[in-house]
Design a protein around this motif. Structure first.
Motif, PDB file in Angstrom:
ATOM      1  N   VAL A  44       0.833  -1.209   0.000  1.00  8.76           N
ATOM      2  CA  VAL A  44       0.000   0.000   0.000  1.00  8.76           C
ATOM      3  C   VAL A  44       0.868   1.259   0.000  1.00  8.76           C
ATOM      4  CG1 VAL A  44      -2.010  -1.078   1.052  1.00  8.76           C
ATOM      5  CG2 VAL A  44      -0.201  -0.137   2.519  1.00  8.76           C
ATOM      6  N   ALA A  45       2.064   1.171  -0.585  1.00  3.11           N
ATOM      7  CA  ALA A  45       2.925   2.353  -0.662  1.00  3.11           C
ATOM      8  C   ALA A  45       2.227   3.498  -1.380  1.00  3.11           C
ATOM      9  CB  ALA A  45       4.227   2.007  -1.371  1.00  3.11           C
ATOM     10  N   TRP A  46       1.387   3.190  -2.361  1.00  8.60           N
ATOM     11  CA  TRP A  46       0.720   4.241  -3.138  1.00  8.60           C
ATOM     12  C   TRP A  46      -0.250   5.077  -2.300  1.00  8.60           C
ATOM     13  CZ3 TRP A  46      -4.638   4.324  -3.996  1.00  8.60           C
ATOM     14  CH2 TRP A  46      -5.329   3.176  -3.585  1.00  8.60           C
ATOM     15  N   VAL A  47      -0.742   4.516  -1.189  1.00  5.93           N
ATOM     16  CA  VAL A  47      -1.644   5.254  -0.305  1.00  5.93           C
ATOM     17  C   VAL A  47      -0.851   6.210   0.591  1.00  5.93           C
ATOM     18  CG1 VAL A  47      -3.401   4.998   1.496  1.00  5.93           C
ATOM     19  CG2 VAL A  47      -3.273   3.343  -0.348  1.00  5.93           C
ATOM     20  N   HIS A  48       0.445   5.947   0.746  1.00  2.61           N
ATOM     21  CA  HIS A  48       1.307   6.749   1.602  1.00  2.61           C
ATOM     22  C   HIS A  48       2.153   7.706   0.758  1.00  2.61           C
ATOM     23  CE1 HIS A  48       0.177   3.284   4.070  1.00  2.61           C
ATOM     24  NE2 HIS A  48       0.438   4.038   5.125  1.00  2.61           N
ATOM     25  N   GLY A  49       2.956   8.519   1.439  1.00  4.82           N
ATOM     26  CA  GLY A  49       3.760   9.507   0.729  1.00  4.82           C
ATOM     27  C   GLY A  49       2.924  10.588   0.088  1.00  4.82           C
ATOM     28  N   SER A  50       1.724  10.817   0.609  1.00  5.80           N
ATOM     29  CA  SER A  50       0.769  11.720  -0.025  1.00  5.80           C
ATOM     30  C   SER A  50       0.881  13.145   0.505  1.00  5.80           C
ATOM     31  CB  SER A  50      -0.653  11.196   0.178  1.00  5.80           C
ATOM     32  OG  SER A  50      -0.852  10.808   1.519  1.00  5.80           O
ATOM     33  N   ASP A  51       0.788  14.099  -0.418  1.00  4.37           N
ATOM     34  CA  ASP A  51       0.656  15.503  -0.066  1.00  4.37           C
ATOM     35  C   ASP A  51      -0.821  15.843   0.086  1.00  4.37           C
ATOM     36  OD1 ASP A  51       3.468  16.221  -0.282  1.00  4.37           O
ATOM     37  OD2 ASP A  51       3.223  16.004  -2.452  1.00  4.37           O
ATOM     38  N   LEU A  52      -1.094  17.093   0.467  1.00  4.80           N
ATOM     39  CA  LEU A  52      -2.467  17.588   0.491  1.00  4.80           C
ATOM     40  C   LEU A  52      -2.709  18.407  -0.768  1.00  4.80           C
ATOM     41  CD1 LEU A  52      -2.922  18.651   4.230  1.00  4.80           C
ATOM     42  CD2 LEU A  52      -3.405  16.438   3.137  1.00  4.80           C
ATOM     43  N   GLY A  92     -10.934  34.443  12.751  1.00  6.59           N
ATOM     44  CA  GLY A  92      -9.897  34.943  11.863  1.00  6.59           C
ATOM     45  C   GLY A  92      -8.745  34.009  11.582  1.00  6.59           C
ATOM     46  N   ILE A  93      -8.780  32.795  12.137  1.00  5.42           N
ATOM     47  CA  ILE A  93      -7.691  31.830  11.953  1.00  5.42           C
ATOM     48  C   ILE A  93      -8.252  30.518  11.412  1.00  5.42           C
ATOM     49  CG2 ILE A  93      -5.892  30.474  13.109  1.00  5.42           C
ATOM     50  CD1 ILE A  93      -5.205  33.395  12.958  1.00  5.42           C
ATOM     51  N   TYR A  94      -7.534  29.953  10.435  1.00  7.55           N
ATOM     52  CA  TYR A  94      -7.844  28.609   9.953  1.00  7.55           C
ATOM     53  C   TYR A  94      -7.021  27.607  10.768  1.00  7.55           C
ATOM     54  CZ  TYR A  94      -9.659  31.088   5.851  1.00  7.55           C
ATOM     55  OH  TYR A  94     -10.358  31.928   5.021  1.00  7.55           O
ATOM     56  N   HIS A  95      -7.701  26.626  11.314  1.00  7.19           N
ATOM     57  CA  HIS A  95      -7.037  25.561  12.071  1.00  7.19           C
ATOM     58  C   HIS A  95      -7.138  24.271  11.261  1.00  7.19           C
ATOM     59  CE1 HIS A  95      -6.684  27.858  15.876  1.00  7.19           C
ATOM     60  NE2 HIS A  95      -7.758  28.468  15.401  1.00  7.19           N
ATOM     61  N   MET A  96      -6.010  23.668  10.976  1.00 10.22           N
ATOM     62  CA  MET A  96      -6.006  22.394  10.252  1.00 10.22           C
ATOM     63  C   MET A  96      -5.530  21.284  11.175  1.00 10.22           C
ATOM     64  SD  MET A  96      -4.369  21.228   6.596  1.00 10.22           S
ATOM     65  CE  MET A  96      -2.673  21.660   6.996  1.00 10.22           C
ATOM     66  N   TYR A  97      -6.288  20.204  11.193  1.00 10.39           N
ATOM     67  CA  TYR A  97      -5.937  18.999  11.929  1.00 10.39           C
ATOM     68  C   TYR A  97      -5.785  17.887  10.894  1.00 10.39           C
ATOM     69  CZ  TYR A  97      -7.707  21.951  15.657  1.00 10.39           C
ATOM     70  OH  TYR A  97      -7.921  23.000  16.504  1.00 10.39           O
ATOM     71  N   VAL A  98      -4.578  17.373  10.742  1.00  9.11           N
ATOM     72  CA  VAL A  98      -4.286  16.446   9.659  1.00  9.11           C
ATOM     73  C   VAL A  98      -3.560  15.216  10.194  1.00  9.11           C
ATOM     74  CG1 VAL A  98      -2.136  17.664   9.105  1.00  9.11           C
ATOM     75  CG2 VAL A  98      -3.233  16.235   7.361  1.00  9.11           C
ATOM     76  N   SER A  99      -3.908  14.067   9.661  1.00 11.48           N
ATOM     77  CA  SER A  99      -3.260  12.813  10.053  1.00 11.48           C
ATOM     78  C   SER A  99      -1.865  12.750   9.433  1.00 11.48           C
ATOM     79  CB  SER A  99      -4.092  11.624   9.580  1.00 11.48           C
ATOM     80  OG  SER A  99      -5.446  11.776   9.943  1.00 11.48           O
ATOM     81  N   TYR A 100      -0.895  12.301  10.231  1.00 11.01           N
ATOM     82  CA  TYR A 100       0.498  12.298   9.790  1.00 11.01           C
ATOM     83  C   TYR A 100       1.149  10.968  10.112  1.00 11.01           C
ATOM     84  CZ  TYR A 100       5.436  13.605   9.454  1.00 11.01           C
ATOM     85  OH  TYR A 100       6.764  13.653   9.125  1.00 11.01           O
ATOM     86  N   ILE A 101       1.883  10.438   9.116  1.00 13.67           N
ATOM     87  CA  ILE A 101       2.654   9.203   9.279  1.00 13.67           C
ATOM     88  C   ILE A 101       4.059   9.462   8.776  1.00 13.67           C
ATOM     89  CG2 ILE A 101       2.850   6.767   8.642  1.00 13.67           C
ATOM     90  CD1 ILE A 101      -0.177   6.834   8.096  1.00 13.67           C
ATOM     91  N   GLN A 102       5.035   9.100   9.553  1.00 13.69           N
ATOM     92  CA  GLN A 102       6.419   9.293   9.129  1.00 13.69           C
ATOM     93  C   GLN A 102       6.771   8.287   8.043  1.00 13.69           C
ATOM     94  OE1 GLN A 102      10.070   8.197  11.574  1.00 13.69           O
ATOM     95  NE2 GLN A 102      10.006  10.418  11.917  1.00 13.69           N
ATOM     96  N   GLY A 103       7.335   8.785   6.956  1.00  8.27           N
ATOM     97  CA  GLY A 103       7.804   7.922   5.885  1.00  8.27           C
ATOM     98  C   GLY A 103       6.703   7.428   4.963  1.00  8.27           C
ATOM     99  N   VAL A 104       7.064   6.434   4.150  1.00  9.77           N
ATOM    100  CA  VAL A 104       6.141   5.800   3.202  1.00  9.77           C
ATOM    101  C   VAL A 104       6.054   4.328   3.555  1.00  9.77           C
ATOM    102  CG1 VAL A 104       5.671   5.282   0.786  1.00  9.77           C
ATOM    103  CG2 VAL A 104       6.734   7.468   1.402  1.00  9.77           C
ATOM    104  N   GLN A 105       4.988   3.947   4.197  1.00  5.65           N
ATOM    105  CA  GLN A 105       4.803   2.561   4.631  1.00  5.65           C
ATOM    106  C   GLN A 105       4.275   1.710   3.477  1.00  5.65           C
ATOM    107  OE1 GLN A 105       5.846   1.715   7.587  1.00  5.65           O
ATOM    108  NE2 GLN A 105       6.122   3.761   8.416  1.00  5.65           N
ATOM    109  N   THR A 106       4.674   0.452   3.444  1.00  3.10           N
ATOM    110  CA  THR A 106       4.168  -0.470   2.429  1.00  3.10           C
ATOM    111  C   THR A 106       3.079  -1.385   2.982  1.00  3.10           C
ATOM    112  OG1 THR A 106       5.894  -2.095   2.908  1.00  3.10           O
ATOM    113  CG2 THR A 106       6.365  -0.440   1.210  1.00  3.10           C
ATOM    114  N   GLU A 107       2.873  -1.334   4.311  1.00  2.00           N
ATOM    115  CA  GLU A 107       1.800  -2.083   4.958  1.00  2.00           C
ATOM    116  C   GLU A 107       1.057  -1.129   5.888  1.00  2.00           C
ATOM    117  OE1 GLU A 107       3.487  -5.407   6.960  1.00  2.00           O
ATOM    118  OE2 GLU A 107       4.376  -6.270   5.158  1.00  2.00           O
TER     119      GLU A 107
END
Length: 307
Positions: A44-52, A92-107
């Protein structure tokens, strides 16, 4: 309404959309997980390494143009993973809460953290830090104001059955977990909104969107299932996944993604590009006899009002 509403022209993997009005530019922004559907690699490497990814609309959501990816989010070296943004505007402020994973996982392994960023313009982001939510496998944040003041966040806790948990905050910076909310079955992508006199929560049950209704954001009752039957529109086959809802005046619209290549009769057992690619769709919501309903085949025009 354009069908599909949007496809990412670079990676063709637009998923997990959140829709926010850019008050300075006076246009609607769609910020989404830009999965790398074109990438050939192990697991599932293609699901990881993703930008917004970012698409914008200046005509109330009728037409969307790809603008690129959100800059300035990296805080450590390497190719890392950003998933499922939630952007909440307050004072007056945009708050973003985003899921983060270090690296590009294959599983499906590794810790997952929800990061908090703030911005005045949706382009220059300041990292406020990771949230401490009682688990190292939390994703898919959603935020709504509480009727009595303060804010509540709902999220998926994969370390505790992959169900919806919640946390409260008085200022959008410091959060305290209040425990599980929905535990009936594993799911993800909670999204909460107010519409026609009630609060609603939709969750991605991977068989359509489960619907819950509440009067106070504390007690939730099951209200049905939507986006569980394939649509007839182009690229609208199969279930509707990980959705966001925009309430605009008297109307509410749901933005979701599909894997149209998985809905065909000959897709079983295949895992190629056609099964990886995704499309963003939108449909109108309504409430009939107290039940949230969605006809994804209905012909209508998006008309998101300026905020």
């Amino acid at each position: 309404m354009n069908v599909p509403l949007f496809r990412d022209p670079i990676n063709d993997g637009a998923t997990d959309p959140t829709i926010i009005y850019n008050r300075a530019a006076r246009e609607w922004w769609m910020v989404y997980t830009s999965r790398r559907a074109l990438a050939e690699g192990p697991g599932v490497a293609w699901v990881h390494g993703s930008d917004l990814g970012v698409a914008v609309s200046s005509d109330g959501g009728k037409n969307w143009s790809y603008r690129g990816t959100l800059p300035g989010l990296d805080f450590e070296w390497g190719r890392n993973t950003f998933w499922a943004p939630e952007i909440f505007w307050h004072d007056g402020i945009y708050h973003m809460y985003v899921s983060y994973i270090q690296g590009v996982q294959t599983e499906w392994v590794g810790s997952r953290t929800i990061l908090h960023y703030s911005s005045a313009d949706l382009l220059e982001w300041k990292l406020q830090g990771p949230l401490k939510l009682g688990s190292d496998r939390v994703i898919d944040a959603c935020v709504h104001e509480k009727p009595g003041g303060g804010f509540r966040m709902w999220y998926k806790d994969e370390a505790n059955g992959s169900v919806t948990y919640a946390a409260d905050s008085e200022d959008l910076y410091r959060w305290e977990s209040i425990g599980p909310v929905l535990t009936h079955r594993a799911h993800e992508g909670p999204n909460v909104f107010a519409f026609k006199g009630s609060y609603w929560m939709i969750i991605d049950e991977w068989r359509g969107q489960g619907v819950y209704r509440s009067d106070d954001l504390d007690r939730w009752e099951r209200n049905g299932l939507i986006l569980d039957v394939s649509g007839d529109r182009e690229d609208d086959g199969g279930f509707g996944y990980h959705a966001d809802v925009v309430v605009s005046g008297d109307e509410a619209y749901i933005f979701y993604f599909t894997h149209p290549g998985r809905a065909s009769a000959d897709a079983e057992g295949k895992t190629g590009y056609e099964q990886r690619r995704s499309s963003i769709q939108a449909a109108r919501l309504d409430v009939k006899n107290g039940v949230l309903v969605c006809d994804r085949n209905e012909q209508n025009e998006l008309n998101l009002r300026a905020e």
